[in-house]
Design a protein around this motif. Structure first.
Motif, PDB file in Angstrom:
ATOM      1  N   PHE A 112      -5.359   6.343  -8.549  1.00 16.30           N
ATOM      2  CA  PHE A 112      -6.162   5.134  -8.674  1.00 16.30           C
ATOM      3  C   PHE A 112      -6.991   5.232  -9.953  1.00 16.30           C
ATOM      4  CE2 PHE A 112      -5.963   5.898  -3.930  1.00 16.30           C
ATOM      5  CZ  PHE A 112      -4.864   5.081  -3.753  1.00 16.30           C
ATOM      6  N   LEU A 136       7.186   2.601   3.987  1.00 21.11           N
ATOM      7  CA  LEU A 136       6.805   1.671   2.921  1.00 21.11           C
ATOM      8  C   LEU A 136       7.869   0.593   2.756  1.00 21.11           C
ATOM      9  CD1 LEU A 136       5.428   4.201   0.274  1.00 21.11           C
ATOM     10  CD2 LEU A 136       4.097   2.535   1.576  1.00 21.11           C
ATOM     11  N   ASP A 157       0.182   2.489   9.946  1.00 21.64           N
ATOM     12  CA  ASP A 157      -0.951   3.201   9.340  1.00 21.64           C
ATOM     13  C   ASP A 157      -1.172   4.548  10.008  1.00 21.64           C
ATOM     14  OD1 ASP A 157      -1.439   1.135   7.570  1.00 21.64           O
ATOM     15  OD2 ASP A 157      -2.754   0.085   8.976  1.00 21.64           O
ATOM     16  N   VAL A 184     -10.354   6.935   5.972  1.00 20.00           N
ATOM     17  CA  VAL A 184      -9.356   6.889   7.045  1.00 20.00           C
ATOM     18  C   VAL A 184      -9.737   7.845   8.172  1.00 20.00           C
ATOM     19  CG1 VAL A 184      -6.934   7.277   7.626  1.00 20.00           C
ATOM     20  CG2 VAL A 184      -7.540   6.224   5.440  1.00 20.00           C
ATOM     21  N   ARG A 240     -12.534  -5.930 -12.124  1.00 18.53           N
ATOM     22  CA  ARG A 240     -12.769  -5.418 -13.468  1.00 18.53           C
ATOM     23  C   ARG A 240     -11.898  -6.172 -14.477  1.00 18.53           C
ATOM     24  NH1 ARG A 240     -14.005   0.843 -12.691  1.00 18.53           N
ATOM     25  NH2 ARG A 240     -14.726   0.011 -10.714  1.00 18.53           N
ATOM     26  N   ALA A 289       0.656   3.555  -2.871  1.00 24.70           N
ATOM     27  CA  ALA A 289      -0.072   4.820  -2.840  1.00 24.70           C
ATOM     28  C   ALA A 289      -1.194   4.768  -1.806  1.00 24.70           C
ATOM     29  CB  ALA A 289      -0.647   5.123  -4.228  1.00 24.70           C
ATOM     30  N   ALA A 290      -1.913   3.641  -1.761  1.00 24.69           N
ATOM     31  CA  ALA A 290      -3.029   3.532  -0.817  1.00 24.69           C
ATOM     32  C   ALA A 290      -2.529   3.522   0.620  1.00 24.69           C
ATOM     33  CB  ALA A 290      -3.826   2.261  -1.119  1.00 24.69           C
ATOM     34  N   ARG A 291      -1.479   2.738   0.882  1.00 24.55           N
ATOM     35  CA  ARG A 291      -0.959   2.662   2.253  1.00 24.55           C
ATOM     36  C   ARG A 291      -0.377   3.995   2.680  1.00 24.55           C
ATOM     37  NH1 ARG A 291      -0.607  -2.488   4.226  1.00 24.55           N
ATOM     38  NH2 ARG A 291      -0.878  -1.451   6.207  1.00 24.55           N
ATOM     39  N   ARG A 313       1.661   6.968   8.851  1.00 25.12           N
ATOM     40  CA  ARG A 313       1.532   7.444   7.461  1.00 25.12           C
ATOM     41  C   ARG A 313       0.471   8.519   7.333  1.00 25.12           C
ATOM     42  NH1 ARG A 313       1.362   1.776   6.077  1.00 25.12           N
ATOM     43  NH2 ARG A 313       3.484   1.025   5.829  1.00 25.12           N
ATOM     44  N   ARG A 314      -0.515   8.493   8.246  1.00 25.51           N
ATOM     45  CA  ARG A 314      -1.561   9.513   8.179  1.00 25.51           C
ATOM     46  C   ARG A 314      -1.022  10.885   8.520  1.00 25.51           C
ATOM     47  NH1 ARG A 314      -6.178   5.691  11.053  1.00 25.51           N
ATOM     48  NH2 ARG A 314      -5.887   4.074   9.485  1.00 25.51           N
ATOM     49  N   TYR A 333     -10.983  -0.894  -1.325  1.00 20.88           N
ATOM     50  CA  TYR A 333     -11.255   0.297  -2.126  1.00 20.88           C
ATOM     51  C   TYR A 333     -10.310   0.478  -3.309  1.00 20.88           C
ATOM     52  CZ  TYR A 333     -14.154   1.439   1.850  1.00 20.88           C
ATOM     53  OH  TYR A 333     -15.101   1.386   2.823  1.00 20.88           O
ATOM     54  N   VAL A 334      -9.130  -0.152  -3.249  1.00 26.17           N
ATOM     55  CA  VAL A 334      -8.148   0.088  -4.314  1.00 26.17           C
ATOM     56  C   VAL A 334      -7.860  -1.179  -5.125  1.00 26.17           C
ATOM     57  CG1 VAL A 334      -5.766   0.784  -4.795  1.00 26.17           C
ATOM     58  CG2 VAL A 334      -7.100   2.002  -3.062  1.00 26.17           C
ATOM     59  N   ARG A 364     -11.001   0.003 -22.332  1.00 28.76           N
ATOM     60  CA  ARG A 364     -10.470   0.774 -21.203  1.00 28.76           C
ATOM     61  C   ARG A 364      -8.950   0.673 -21.174  1.00 28.76           C
ATOM     62  NH1 ARG A 364     -13.621   2.953 -17.212  1.00 28.76           N
ATOM     63  NH2 ARG A 364     -11.740   3.204 -16.003  1.00 28.76           N
ATOM     64  N   SER A 396       2.674  -0.454  -6.909  1.00 25.85           N
ATOM     65  CA  SER A 396       2.676   0.989  -6.669  1.00 25.85           C
ATOM     66  C   SER A 396       1.294   1.482  -6.242  1.00 25.85           C
ATOM     67  CB  SER A 396       3.136   1.735  -7.918  1.00 25.85           C
ATOM     68  OG  SER A 396       2.218   1.555  -8.967  1.00 25.85           O
ATOM     69  N   GLN A 397       0.234   0.740  -6.650  1.00 31.57           N
ATOM     70  CA  GLN A 397      -1.111   1.103  -6.212  1.00 31.57           C
ATOM     71  C   GLN A 397      -1.278   0.844  -4.717  1.00 31.57           C
ATOM     72  OE1 GLN A 397      -4.126   2.162  -8.079  1.00 31.57           O
ATOM     73  NE2 GLN A 397      -2.442   3.003  -9.245  1.00 31.57           N
ATOM     74  N   HIS A 440      -9.351   3.586 -11.283  1.00 33.88           N
ATOM     75  CA  HIS A 440     -10.775   3.255 -11.298  1.00 33.88           C
ATOM     76  C   HIS A 440     -11.611   4.305 -10.568  1.00 33.88           C
ATOM     77  CE1 HIS A 440      -9.207   1.922  -7.512  1.00 33.88           C
ATOM     78  NE2 HIS A 440     -10.417   1.705  -7.040  1.00 33.88           N
ATOM     79  N   PHE A 464       4.592  10.265  -5.713  1.00 34.41           N
ATOM     80  CA  PHE A 464       5.502   9.383  -6.434  1.00 34.41           C
ATOM     81  C   PHE A 464       5.811   9.908  -7.833  1.00 34.41           C
ATOM     82  CE2 PHE A 464       2.905   6.923  -3.499  1.00 34.41           C
ATOM     83  CZ  PHE A 464       3.847   6.194  -2.794  1.00 34.41           C
ATOM     84  N   LEU A 482      -4.429   4.246   4.549  1.00 32.81           N
ATOM     85  CA  LEU A 482      -5.414   3.172   4.483  1.00 32.81           C
ATOM     86  C   LEU A 482      -4.822   1.904   5.087  1.00 32.81           C
ATOM     87  CD1 LEU A 482      -6.647   5.125   2.263  1.00 32.81           C
ATOM     88  CD2 LEU A 482      -7.535   3.067   1.199  1.00 32.81           C
ATOM     89  N   THR A 483      -5.647   1.145   5.816  1.00 32.28           N
ATOM     90  CA  THR A 483      -5.180  -0.126   6.344  1.00 32.28           C
ATOM     91  C   THR A 483      -5.146  -1.152   5.215  1.00 32.28           C
ATOM     92  OG1 THR A 483      -7.407  -0.880   6.830  1.00 32.28           O
ATOM     93  CG2 THR A 483      -6.300   0.363   8.556  1.00 32.28           C
ATOM     94  N   TYR A 484      -4.592  -2.342   5.522  1.00 30.10           N
ATOM     95  CA  TYR A 484      -4.521  -3.385   4.509  1.00 30.10           C
ATOM     96  C   TYR A 484      -5.919  -3.725   3.996  1.00 30.10           C
ATOM     97  CZ  TYR A 484      -3.510  -7.836   2.304  1.00 30.10           C
ATOM     98  OH  TYR A 484      -3.401  -8.859   1.393  1.00 30.10           O
ATOM     99  N   PRO A 502     -11.494  -3.498  -6.589  1.00 33.42           N
ATOM    100  CA  PRO A 502     -12.233  -2.925  -7.727  1.00 33.42           C
ATOM    101  C   PRO A 502     -11.466  -3.049  -9.037  1.00 33.42           C
ATOM    102  CG  PRO A 502     -12.280  -1.424  -5.856  1.00 33.42           C
ATOM    103  CD  PRO A 502     -11.340  -2.528  -5.490  1.00 33.42           C
ATOM    104  N   GLN A 503     -10.144  -2.837  -8.983  1.00 37.14           N
ATOM    105  CA  GLN A 503      -9.349  -2.953 -10.209  1.00 37.14           C
ATOM    106  C   GLN A 503      -9.213  -4.413 -10.622  1.00 37.14           C
ATOM    107  OE1 GLN A 503      -5.803  -0.429 -10.557  1.00 37.14           O
ATOM    108  NE2 GLN A 503      -6.253   0.350  -8.527  1.00 37.14           N
ATOM    109  N   ASN A 511       0.837   7.420  -9.508  1.00 37.05           N
ATOM    110  CA  ASN A 511       0.111   6.369  -8.787  1.00 37.05           C
ATOM    111  C   ASN A 511      -1.298   6.773  -8.392  1.00 37.05           C
ATOM    112  OD1 ASN A 511       2.663   5.359  -8.967  1.00 37.05           O
ATOM    113  ND2 ASN A 511       2.888   4.816  -6.823  1.00 37.05           N
ATOM    114  N   ARG A 517      -3.974  15.103  -3.460  1.00 31.35           N
ATOM    115  CA  ARG A 517      -4.385  13.917  -2.707  1.00 31.35           C
ATOM    116  C   ARG A 517      -3.540  13.750  -1.444  1.00 31.35           C
ATOM    117  NH1 ARG A 517      -4.014   8.007  -5.492  1.00 31.35           N
ATOM    118  NH2 ARG A 517      -1.791   8.405  -5.232  1.00 31.35           N
ATOM    119  N   GLN A 555      -8.677  -1.857   4.057  1.00 31.10           N
ATOM    120  CA  GLN A 555      -9.232  -0.751   3.268  1.00 31.10           C
ATOM    121  C   GLN A 555      -8.586  -0.701   1.884  1.00 31.10           C
ATOM    122  OE1 GLN A 555      -8.338   2.347   6.100  1.00 31.10           O
ATOM    123  NE2 GLN A 555     -10.491   2.576   6.668  1.00 31.10           N
TER     124      GLN A 555
END
Lengths: 249, 281
Positions: A93, A54, A77, A109, B204, B182-184, A80-81, B196-197, B277, B178-179, A95, A87, B188-190, B200-201, A91, A153, B192
């Motif tokens: 999500f 990161l 990528d 993924v 909204r 967490a996704a990376r 990281r998988r 997906y992350v 929210r 930080s979101q 939504h 954290f 997840l690729t850039y 949507p936020q 962190n 997760r 994705q």
């Protein structure tokens, strides 16, 4: 001989003029649990973020299962998988429901069928006592519950290595236990882990090896009883004395 | 939580009674002050020396009835244009804001174009863009030039796309790093991560300002009448020229407000929901 799961050599990272990692070496063997201790700013979090790619390193190399992952031609990528990170601030999500937080990576993924990914996620949630929270949004959960979801997760990807970045520091004291229990169970299952922590009692109990970080390098390392009980370095002693004074040991 | 039958203490009952009395009092005060202000306004307007003439030339019921069909027909054009232009501008805005977030040297020209676009079209007055598209482009006499209405719609999409792109970008940048981390970290690729992350936020969060711009667009679509097509305002203008009476404008104004009410209500509802929210977090 099989290579260690994680091998860090001569890591260096500076932000502006501030050197955060200074010629740091660290090896982690399979099934080993390594606790990183040290004052704030000693480089614990930066080290974990660099291992997860990161953050970019200024110098040095990191190998995962013998593969050089800091080679610029490597796709981060894909690397990281193969590992998970949790954290301090969870962190999650906000939504997505708890279930969708967990299944996002398996479905998108790893291209696994949704039904299969959800079944696995529900199973993992049930094992940590959060089965009935699957449909809730993260903001309906307590800090301890959110952190357990974050660990689940990270686990659905079946990581070779789990990095835990002060995962209990943001929690109310009475919620710390439930997260630590989960990590204890992971150790029993043989998960290879590197955890940055301020919980010295927990480090002593769960870690196979404790590394004291100071000024961006591993100043002292060894079995927990030795490093925490009879530290040889003056800086380590000074740090532990402060921890005892703060009532954290 | 165990369900209990709670008997309020005398103190709690007194507090509740006091609050009820206060509520009744506030309602009475609000009603009285509204009545006084309304009466004063009516007296000021109807008592004005020119009131009689103004009422004749702006509020003539017969002329209003006569102008209504034409103005309503014009309004139908506004509605159709609004739907297509709003969808087009939202699509352009989202696409441009995403192009502006791309990193890496390969994307430099794309990024530069996207940035140049938002600077140019937010700076240019809408009327000038409309003239260039509806008068300049047909002047080229190219084969297959679309009708003026489509060209005018394109001008509106380009100008509003520039505004909406900045709204989308503000939303994307408001999602905490930080979101992304967490996704990376999950592999997840850039793309994705965005899909997906982040988006949507972001969407909204910026839904209220986006809808606000759509409400503004609703009034601006009528400007295509500068190039010929007859919208509600233009229809009112024609009717006014025939009768030398301004009442058709008032008819058009009332219709515009009626049209805006549902859109504004949706905006308020979305804003309120977003605020709730946020508060729950």
């Amino acid at each position: 001989m099989t290579p260690p799961v994680l091998r860090c050599r001569a890591l260096r990272k500076a932000y502006g003029g501030q050197v955060v990692l200074d010629n740091l070496d660290l090896d982690v063997a399979e099934h080993e649990v390594v606790a990183l201790i040290g004052a704030s700013g000693s480089g614990k979090s930066t080290l974990l973020r660099c291992v997860n790619l990161l953050e970019d390193l200024d110098d040095g190399t990191i190998h995962l299962d013998g593969d050089h992952i800091t080679d610029p031609r490597v796709d981060p990528d894909l690397v990281r998988r193969r590992m998970g990170i949790v954290f301090q601030a969870y962190n999650l999500f906000p939504h997505l429901r708890v279930l969708d937080n967990i299944t996002l990576a398996p479905i998108r993924v790893h291209r696994r069928p949704r039904a299969e990914a959800e079944a696995q996620a529900r199973d993992l949630l049930a094992r940590v006592g959060l089965a009935e929270k699957a449909e809730d949004y993260p903001d309906r959960l307590s800090g301890g519950q959110q952190q357990r979801v974050a660990i689940v997760r990270a686990l659905v990807n079946s990581p070779r290595l789990l990095l835990l970045d002060e995962v209990t520091s943001a929690l109310d004291p009475e919620l710390v236990g439930e997260v630590l229990t989960m990590i204890r169970d992971l150790k029993a299952e043989g998960m290879t882990m590197v955890l940055a922590t301020h919980e010295m009692g927990f480090a002593r109990e769960v870690a196979d090896r404790v590394c004291f970080l100071d000024g961006g390098r591993v100043l002292e390392e060894g079995p927990p009883e030795r490093v925490l009980g009879e530290p040889t370095e003056p800086r380590t002693r000074q740090f532990l004395r402060r921890i005892v004074e703060a009532g954290r040991l | 939580m165990r369900p209990t039958h709670h008997h309020p203490s005398p103190v709690a009952r007194q507090r509740a009674a006091y609050r009820r009395r206060q509520t009744v009092r506030s309602v009475l005060v609000a009603a009285a002050s509204t009545g006084v202000l309304g009466t004063l306004l009516v007296i000021a307007v109807t008592g004005a020396p020119g009131w009689h003439r103004v009422r004749q030339s702006f509020l003539d019921a017969g002329i209003a009835r006569a102008a209504l069909p034409e103005v309503a027909a014009g309004l139908w054009l506004n509605v159709r244009l609004l739907v297509f232009c709003a969808l087009g501008a939202l699509a352009v805005g989202l696409a441009v804001s995403l192009l502006r977030t791309l990193r890496g040297p390969v994307f430099f020209p794309v990024r530069a174009l996207a940035t140049g676009y938002t600077y140019t079209f937010r700076g240019l007055p809408l009327i000038i863009v409309l003239y260039v598209f509806t008068l300049g482009v047909p002047g080229l006499r190219l084969q297959g030039t679309p009708p003026v209405l489509v060209l005018g719609g394109l001008a509106l999409v380009l100008v509003y796309g520039g505004y909406l792109a900045e709204v989308f970008r503000a939303g994307i940048e408001s999602v905490h790093p930080s979101q992304l981390a967490a996704a990376r970290s999950l592999g997840l690729t850039y793309r994705q991560t965005m899909r997906y992350v982040v988006l949507p936020q972001a969407i909204r969060r910026v839904a209220p300002p986006l809808l606000n711009d759509v409400v503004a667009l609703q009034k601006d679509v009528g400007l295509v009448s500068l190039a010929g097509p007859i919208d509600a305002v233009r229809a009112a203008q024609i009717a006014t020229a025939e009768t030398f009476n301004y009442t058709p404008y008032i008819v058009a104004g009332v219709l515009f407000v009626l049209l805006a009410i549902p859109l504004i209500a949706v905006t308020d509802w979305v804003t309120l929901r977003a605020a709730r929210r946020q508060a729950a977090r």
